[in-house]
Design a protein around this motif. Structure first.
Motif, PDB file in Angstrom:
ATOM      1  N   LYS A 190     -11.569   0.278  -0.957  1.00  0.00           N
ATOM      2  CA  LYS A 190     -12.919  -0.119  -0.555  1.00  0.00           C
ATOM      3  C   LYS A 190     -13.815  -0.287  -1.776  1.00  0.00           C
TER       4      LYS A 190
ATOM      5  N   GLN B  54       0.817  -1.214   0.000  1.00  0.00           N
ATOM      6  CA  GLN B  54       0.000   0.000   0.000  1.00  0.00           C
ATOM      7  C   GLN B  54       0.851   1.265   0.000  1.00  0.00           C
TER       8      GLN B  54
ATOM      9  N   HIS C 197      -7.455   4.145   0.792  1.00  0.00           N
ATOM     10  CA  HIS C 197      -8.430   3.237   1.402  1.00  0.00           C
ATOM     11  C   HIS C 197      -9.824   3.398   0.799  1.00  0.00           C
ATOM     12  N   ARG C 198     -10.187   4.595   0.373  1.00  0.00           N
ATOM     13  CA  ARG C 198     -11.471   4.775  -0.320  1.00  0.00           C
ATOM     14  C   ARG C 198     -11.464   3.998  -1.646  1.00  0.00           C
TER      15      ARG C 198
ATOM     16  N   ASN D 168      -3.457   8.499   2.605  1.00  0.00           N
ATOM     17  CA  ASN D 168      -3.876   7.236   3.212  1.00  0.00           C
ATOM     18  C   ASN D 168      -5.391   7.045   3.064  1.00  0.00           C
TER      19      ASN D 168
END
Length: 168
Positions: free
Chosen positions: A138, A119, A134-135, A130
């Motif tokens: 998801k 990541q 993560h969005r 960050n």
């Protein structure tokens, strides 16, 4: 007959990737063990029969599923080793989200299935925060999970009809 679809697919992709021919003197050791009274496999199937069964299940899966769902199934059950289908998943995601960054999508899929690239490497390469990473992860995971669920539902009904798994 398998107890469920997950078990059938797990065995099919595990046995499908194994070599059939004995290595070194494995056949001689098996013959020697049988001559000493050790019974053969309890399942009653030989290694060739297990491999043929796996090939039959894989062929049925390839015939039933569209490319994106097939790619998700193969990536899931091979542990990310068969990565040639990631392009199909990326094309599916791009069709849903016009203007999606395809290279970012490929890297996120690689991270989901294999853990590579990490990541932090993705954040550095695409200049993402960050939260932004993560969005996007998801969103991609949601699409992958929807493809996986749809594929399992299709396979479950077909496997029950074909007698590969026990009817629930």
């Amino acid at each position: 007959m398998y107890r469920n679809t997950d078990e059938a697919l797990r065995d099919a992709y595990r046995f499908g990737s194994l070599r059939i021919e004995p290595q070194n003197n494995t056949a001689q050791i098996c013959d020697w063990m049988q001559s000493k009274g050790v019974p053969p496999a309890r399942s009653g199937l030989t290694q060739h029969e297990w491999h043929a069964n796996a090939a039959m299940i894989q062929a049925r899966v390839e015939r039933l599923l569209p490319p994106a769902e097939l790619a998700v199934i193969e990536l899931h059950y091979t542990g990310g080793q068969k990565q040639d289908g990631m392009i199909d998943i990326t094309a599916h995601i791009e069709a849903q989200n016009k203007g999606a960054n395809l290279l970012l999508c490929d890297d996120l899929l690689g991270n989901i299935f294999t853990g590579r690239p990490k990541q932090t490497e993705i954040q550095d390469r695409y200049d993402l925060s960050n939260g932004g990473l993560h969005r996007r992860l998801k969103t991609i995971r949601k699409t992958v999970n929807a493809l996986f669920s749809a594929a399992l539902l299709k396979l479950e009904t077909e496997f029950e009809r074909a007698g590969i798994v026990e009817a629930s």
